[in-house]
Design a protein around this motif. Structure first.
Motif, PDB file in Angstrom:
ATOM      1  N   PRO A 135      15.278  28.656   0.435  1.00 35.80           N
ATOM      2  CA  PRO A 135      14.765  29.502   1.526  1.00 35.80           C
ATOM      3  C   PRO A 135      14.892  28.778   2.859  1.00 35.80           C
ATOM      4  O   PRO A 135      14.846  27.553   2.922  1.00 35.80           O
ATOM      5  N   ALA A 136      15.050  29.557   3.919  1.00 38.54           N
ATOM      6  CA  ALA A 136      15.226  28.996   5.253  1.00 38.54           C
ATOM      7  C   ALA A 136      13.958  29.160   6.074  1.00 38.54           C
ATOM      8  O   ALA A 136      13.161  30.080   5.855  1.00 38.54           O
ATOM      9  N   PHE A 137      13.765  28.244   7.019  1.00 35.28           N
ATOM     10  CA  PHE A 137      12.689  28.400   7.990  1.00 35.28           C
ATOM     11  C   PHE A 137      13.049  29.560   8.925  1.00 35.28           C
ATOM     12  O   PHE A 137      14.154  30.099   8.881  1.00 35.28           O
ATOM     13  N   SER A 138      12.115  29.923   9.751  1.00 34.71           N
ATOM     14  CA  SER A 138      12.339  31.016  10.681  1.00 34.71           C
ATOM     15  C   SER A 138      13.424  30.655  11.688  1.00 34.71           C
ATOM     16  O   SER A 138      13.789  29.484  11.853  1.00 34.71           O
ATOM     17  N   LYS A 139      13.927  31.643  12.382  1.00 34.01           N
ATOM     18  CA  LYS A 139      15.015  31.459  13.339  1.00 34.01           C
ATOM     19  C   LYS A 139      14.678  30.401  14.393  1.00 34.01           C
ATOM     20  O   LYS A 139      15.548  29.681  14.864  1.00 34.01           O
ATOM     21  N   GLY A 145      23.741  23.439  16.421  1.00 36.02           N
ATOM     22  CA  GLY A 145      24.881  24.278  16.092  1.00 36.02           C
ATOM     23  C   GLY A 145      24.488  25.600  15.481  1.00 36.02           C
ATOM     24  O   GLY A 145      25.334  26.307  14.943  1.00 36.02           O
ATOM     25  N   GLY A 146      23.209  25.937  15.544  1.00 28.89           N
ATOM     26  CA  GLY A 146      22.753  27.199  14.989  1.00 28.89           C
ATOM     27  C   GLY A 146      22.638  27.209  13.485  1.00 28.89           C
ATOM     28  O   GLY A 146      22.497  28.272  12.870  1.00 28.89           O
ATOM     29  N   ILE A 147      22.691  26.036  12.848  1.00 25.40           N
ATOM     30  CA  ILE A 147      22.589  25.958  11.384  1.00 25.40           C
ATOM     31  C   ILE A 147      21.128  26.079  10.966  1.00 25.40           C
ATOM     32  O   ILE A 147      20.237  25.503  11.590  1.00 25.40           O
ATOM     33  N   ARG A 289      26.070  31.724   5.401  1.00 28.50           N
ATOM     34  CA  ARG A 289      24.731  31.349   4.957  1.00 28.50           C
ATOM     35  C   ARG A 289      24.142  30.295   5.904  1.00 28.50           C
ATOM     36  O   ARG A 289      22.982  30.406   6.351  1.00 28.50           O
ATOM     37  N   LEU A 290      24.905  29.271   6.212  1.00 25.89           N
ATOM     38  CA  LEU A 290      24.413  28.186   7.053  1.00 25.89           C
ATOM     39  C   LEU A 290      24.111  28.662   8.478  1.00 25.89           C
ATOM     40  O   LEU A 290      23.237  28.124   9.155  1.00 25.89           O
ATOM     41  N   LEU A 291      24.837  29.676   8.919  1.00 29.90           N
ATOM     42  CA  LEU A 291      24.610  30.222  10.256  1.00 29.90           C
ATOM     43  C   LEU A 291      23.514  31.284  10.282  1.00 29.90           C
ATOM     44  O   LEU A 291      23.241  31.871  11.335  1.00 29.90           O
ATOM     45  N   GLY A 292      22.903  31.520   9.118  1.00 29.48           N
ATOM     46  CA  GLY A 292      21.765  32.436   9.053  1.00 29.48           C
ATOM     47  C   GLY A 292      22.113  33.892   8.934  1.00 29.48           C
ATOM     48  O   GLY A 292      21.264  34.755   9.169  1.00 29.48           O
ATOM     49  N   HIS A 293      23.363  34.194   8.538  1.00 32.75           N
ATOM     50  CA  HIS A 293      23.765  35.580   8.421  1.00 32.75           C
ATOM     51  C   HIS A 293      23.548  36.151   7.021  1.00 32.75           C
ATOM     52  O   HIS A 293      23.876  37.301   6.744  1.00 32.75           O
ATOM     53  N   SER A 294      23.025  35.318   6.128  1.00 30.19           N
ATOM     54  CA  SER A 294      22.665  35.772   4.777  1.00 30.19           C
ATOM     55  C   SER A 294      21.540  34.922   4.271  1.00 30.19           C
ATOM     56  O   SER A 294      21.236  33.865   4.819  1.00 30.19           O
ATOM     57  N   GLY A 295      20.883  35.338   3.224  1.00 27.10           N
ATOM     58  CA  GLY A 295      19.738  34.582   2.665  1.00 27.10           C
ATOM     59  C   GLY A 295      18.464  34.963   3.354  1.00 27.10           C
ATOM     60  O   GLY A 295      18.419  35.750   4.296  1.00 27.10           O
ATOM     61  N   SER A 296      17.373  34.367   2.873  1.00 25.36           N
ATOM     62  CA  SER A 296      16.040  34.715   3.356  1.00 25.36           C
ATOM     63  C   SER A 296      15.510  33.665   4.296  1.00 25.36           C
ATOM     64  O   SER A 296      15.908  32.515   4.270  1.00 25.36           O
ATOM     65  N   SER A 297      14.592  34.045   5.148  1.00 27.32           N
ATOM     66  CA  SER A 297      13.903  33.116   6.032  1.00 27.32           C
ATOM     67  C   SER A 297      12.472  33.517   6.147  1.00 27.32           C
ATOM     68  O   SER A 297      12.078  34.623   5.826  1.00 27.32           O
TER      69      SER A 297
END
Length: 298
Positions: A135-139, A145-147, A289-297
């Motif tokens: 899971p990712a932290f919030s934006k 680099g926006g990762i 995924r690394l750029l936050g265009h997929s997966g959950s946050s």
């Protein structure tokens, strides 16, 4: 046990790769160390990847877990290779030629460097799975680099989705490695093994890939329960582990690029293009995924 080993003929001991460390070895320890040094010189790329594993893994999971991961996977792989060269289970029937006996270290009839490769390949595959599933932290916690910033919760990193995706990446990397290794006489690996009956995938039997899935499954099923039981100190979910996970992914791509480069170098263009077709879409998905265009946050 040492008495039995000492009573064996010396040439048989050398062929089987058995080392006795009693005072009566008559130089066997020195022979072992000499063979180990020769192995490192003969297979520097394997030990470079191993060093990358030892550099990256402790940063993510700590030294104790790294040690467990390495030993478990190495033992499982060695036992599976020992079994398969004698029974055909789980990799299917194959045999080592013994062409490098005396030039590198063997354990029974198995080159030491071969079983040594499984731990760092499985760890790299594990990091690839984590990169897609953690899971990712919030934006607002996005890094340079926006990762995305990845959390490291116990439930996710030891769950079945990670197990299954790790096994998939583990098998995928062998789809690239094994066909080019089978052609080792055309590059600096050498012809160290062969299949009595060539398989359907560039000479590699499908059973071989099933065997890799078995090694990955057994190793993870032994390691992940230990991960759950060990103290979680130093594995905080409050900080991003993206950089540490990407070190493991870098190891994965390092192995991939090395083998694809050898594949094209020896003129196996179709085999190389097959590998590129497998990994270009996966690499694109990983980048998204690394750029936050997929997966959950959060």
């Amino acid at each position: 046990m040492n008495r039995i080993i000492n009573n064996m003929d010396g040439s048989l001991q050398r062929h089987l790769g058995i080392v006795s460390l009693t005072p009566r070895t008559d130089g066997t320890l020195m022979e072992f160390l000499s063979l180990l040094l020769k192995t490192i010189i003969l297979r520097p790329y394997v030990f470079a990847f191993l060093a990358a594993f030892l550099f990256s893994a402790p940063r993510l999971i700590g030294w104790r877990r790294t040690w467990y991961f390495f030993v478990i996977t190495w033992i499982v792989a060695l036992l599976c290779e020992f079994s398969s060269t004698r029974t055909g289970i789980p990799f299917g029937w194959y045999h080592y030629t013994g062409s490098t006996v005396g030039q590198e270290l063997y354990i029974t009839d198995i080159p030491f460097m071969d079983s040594l490769s499984f731990p760092f390949l499985l760890y790299a595959s594990y990091c690839m799975a984590l990169a897609f599933l953690l899971p990712a932290f919030s934006k607002r916690n996005t890094g340079r680099g926006g990762i995305i910033g990845m959390q490291f919760p116990l439930a996710t990193r030891t769950g079945w989705p990670v197990v299954l995706l790790t096994i998939l990446f583990f098998v995928f990397i062998d789809i690239i490695i094994d066909p080019v290794a089978l052609r080792g006489e055309r590059w600096f690996l050498g012809q160290i093994y062969y299949y009595p009956e060539p398989g359907t995938h560039f000479g590699v039997p499908v059973e071989n890939y099933l065997g890799w899935a078995v090694v990955g499954f057994l190793s993870l099923c032994a390691y992940l329960p230990l991960d759950r039981k060990l103290l979680q100190t130093g594995l905080s979910i409050d900080r991003s582990v993206t950089g540490h996970v990407l070190l493991g992914c870098g190891l994965y791509y390092g192995v991939l690029i090395f083998n694809l480069a050898v594949t094209f170098w020896i003129g196996e263009s179709l085999l190389g293009m097959t590998g590129l077709l497998i990994y270009l879409p996966l690499t694109l998905l990983l980048a998204l995924r690394l750029l936050g265009h997929s997966g959950s946050s959060e």
